[in-house]
Design a protein around this motif. Sequence first.
Motif, mmCIF file in Angstrom:
data_model
loop_
_atom_site.group_PDB
_atom_site.id
_atom_site.type_symbol
_atom_site.label_atom_id
_atom_site.label_comp_id
_atom_site.label_asym_id
_atom_site.label_seq_id
_atom_site.Cartn_x
_atom_site.Cartn_y
_atom_site.Cartn_z
ATOM 1 N N UNK A 121 0.904 -1.340 0.055
ATOM 2 C CA UNK A 121 0.269 -0.151 -0.044
ATOM 3 C C UNK A 121 0.792 1.393 0.085
ATOM 4 N N UNK A 122 0.342 2.244 -0.588
ATOM 5 C CA UNK A 122 1.036 3.636 -0.154
ATOM 6 C C UNK A 122 0.925 4.146 1.014
ATOM 7 N N UNK A 123 2.080 4.644 1.515
ATOM 8 C CA UNK A 123 2.432 4.848 3.173
ATOM 9 C C UNK A 123 3.029 6.072 3.221
ATOM 10 N N UNK A 124 2.845 6.676 4.495
ATOM 11 C CA UNK A 124 3.481 7.435 5.339
ATOM 12 C C UNK A 124 4.450 6.721 6.222
ATOM 13 N N UNK A 125 5.559 6.547 6.189
ATOM 14 C CA UNK A 125 6.350 5.857 7.186
ATOM 15 C C UNK A 125 7.353 6.645 7.855
ATOM 16 N N UNK A 126 7.343 6.425 9.017
ATOM 17 C CA UNK A 126 8.346 6.968 10.134
ATOM 18 C C UNK A 126 9.186 5.963 10.994
ATOM 19 N N UNK A 127 10.779 6.542 11.094
ATOM 20 C CA UNK A 127 11.544 5.966 11.883
ATOM 21 C C UNK A 127 13.052 6.588 11.687
ATOM 22 N N UNK A 128 13.933 5.834 11.393
ATOM 23 C CA UNK A 128 15.434 6.518 11.532
ATOM 24 C C UNK A 128 15.823 6.323 10.175
ATOM 25 N N UNK A 129 15.744 5.435 9.351
ATOM 26 C CA UNK A 129 16.213 5.158 8.063
ATOM 27 C C UNK A 129 15.352 4.987 6.946
ATOM 28 N N UNK A 130 14.082 5.417 6.977
ATOM 29 C CA UNK A 130 12.981 5.106 5.976
ATOM 30 C C UNK A 130 13.254 5.776 4.665
ATOM 31 N N UNK A 131 13.839 7.162 4.731
ATOM 32 C CA UNK A 131 14.332 7.864 3.524
ATOM 33 C C UNK A 131 15.637 7.291 3.204
ATOM 34 N N UNK A 132 16.482 7.123 3.952
ATOM 35 C CA UNK A 132 18.118 7.056 3.590
ATOM 36 C C UNK A 132 18.535 5.505 3.175
ATOM 37 N N UNK A 133 17.443 4.552 3.647
ATOM 38 C CA UNK A 133 17.960 3.110 3.536
ATOM 39 C C UNK A 133 16.506 2.543 2.794
ATOM 40 N N UNK A 134 15.728 2.456 3.322
ATOM 41 C CA UNK A 134 14.351 1.559 3.171
ATOM 42 C C UNK A 134 13.730 1.955 1.738
ATOM 43 N N UNK A 135 13.500 3.121 1.759
ATOM 44 C CA UNK A 135 12.849 3.590 0.663
ATOM 45 C C UNK A 135 13.495 4.921 -0.155
ATOM 46 N N UNK A 136 14.499 4.458 -0.710
ATOM 47 C CA UNK A 136 15.548 5.702 -1.394
ATOM 48 C C UNK A 136 14.747 6.309 -2.357
ATOM 49 N N UNK A 137 13.781 5.694 -3.009
ATOM 50 C CA UNK A 137 12.959 6.461 -3.929
ATOM 51 C C UNK A 137 11.588 7.131 -3.499
ATOM 52 N N UNK A 138 11.432 7.283 -2.200
ATOM 53 C CA UNK A 138 10.048 7.834 -1.956
ATOM 54 C C UNK A 138 9.907 9.071 -2.371
ATOM 55 N N UNK A 139 8.639 9.398 -2.852
ATOM 56 C CA UNK A 139 8.316 10.692 -3.238
ATOM 57 C C UNK A 139 8.628 12.116 -2.530
ATOM 58 N N UNK A 140 8.740 11.668 -1.310
ATOM 59 C CA UNK A 140 8.855 13.079 -0.383
ATOM 60 C C UNK A 140 9.595 12.642 1.076
ATOM 61 N N UNK A 141 10.611 13.083 1.282
ATOM 62 C CA UNK A 141 11.493 12.607 2.712
ATOM 63 C C UNK A 141 11.636 13.728 3.492
ATOM 64 N N UNK A 142 11.103 13.588 4.725
ATOM 65 C CA UNK A 142 11.741 14.834 5.798
ATOM 66 C C UNK A 142 12.587 13.942 6.772
ATOM 67 N N UNK A 143 13.267 14.919 7.314
ATOM 68 C CA UNK A 143 13.912 14.689 8.528
ATOM 69 C C UNK A 143 13.793 15.744 9.637
ATOM 70 N N UNK A 144 13.398 15.108 10.583
ATOM 71 C CA UNK A 144 12.888 16.085 11.808
ATOM 72 C C UNK A 144 13.783 16.010 12.968
ATOM 73 N N UNK A 145 14.063 17.408 13.451
ATOM 74 C CA UNK A 145 15.005 17.295 14.678
ATOM 75 C C UNK A 145 14.507 18.325 15.688
ATOM 76 N N UNK A 146 14.752 18.272 16.743
ATOM 77 C CA UNK A 146 14.494 19.395 17.877
ATOM 78 C C UNK A 146 15.663 19.144 19.092
ATOM 79 N N UNK A 147 15.955 20.216 19.730
ATOM 80 C CA UNK A 147 17.109 19.782 20.750
ATOM 81 C C UNK A 147 16.624 18.610 21.677
ATOM 82 N N UNK A 148 17.665 17.996 22.296
ATOM 83 C CA UNK A 148 17.080 17.105 23.183
ATOM 84 C C UNK A 148 16.555 17.610 24.400
ATOM 85 N N UNK A 149 16.802 18.852 24.702
ATOM 86 C CA UNK A 149 15.958 19.513 26.016
ATOM 87 C C UNK A 149 14.469 19.343 25.717
ATOM 88 N N UNK A 150 14.148 20.019 24.451
ATOM 89 C CA UNK A 150 12.897 20.247 23.910
ATOM 90 C C UNK A 150 12.209 18.822 23.660
#
Length: 229
Positions: A121-150
Amino acid sequence: MKDFIITLDGPAGVGKSSLAQAVAEEMNLSYMDSGAMFRILAFELGPEALDMSDSELESRLQAFRFSVQGAGKNSVMCCNGRYFGDEIRSEEVAALASRLGANAVVRAFLCGAQRDVGMQSSLVCEGRDMGSVIFPHALCKFFLDATPEERARRRSRQLESQGKIADYSTILDQILTRDAKDRNRKESPLRPARDAILIDTTERTLDEVLELLLAHINHMLKPRAPEHE
Ligand code: DC
């Protein structure tokens, strides 16, 4: 792989699950929580998994069949037809999942399982390596970050809202330990794909980040004018 895969990667506590669910709901896609797959293996195999030989681990893993059921915010990750809830959400299970995530046999097995889900199925997937390793041809890849304190503040607020004990400095320690493990392992370390869109969420609300994600996705989906010679 289905044509439509959106990936959200990032460290623990950055809001990936809530955002991936919201994007899935908005776009009527299924949502794949890859962290839940690592957690289910950790919960089912227990700490003994860390002492198993590669061949023993490989043969034990054959018994796990993963699937995503439902769509949008109602999507759930199932294993052998069973849904796992709160029992996989403890910090102990998360820490063991992170240690198993450094094992090449576990990663290879889950890589296959995750790509199988992406074939269904078409998917929104989340993890650590979804865009970098598992689905390198994904339509749209995001990397979210925030400080550890936040991220620790968000996790404390979330636990408090569930009536659970939330000691900020313990949570911050757990986040820093898990970050170090997830970022520094040899196998698929946590890092953005080369073509990922980076979003720092530290100073943004969940709704603001969601708006940003949807704006990027809609931009990617816009039909483009044909190029002229
Ligand atoms: O996203 P989460 O907190 O549920 O993930 C738990 C652990 O599982 C995380 O610390 C590392 C591991 N994991 C991974 O190695 N690769 C993924 N794609 C998702 C999770």
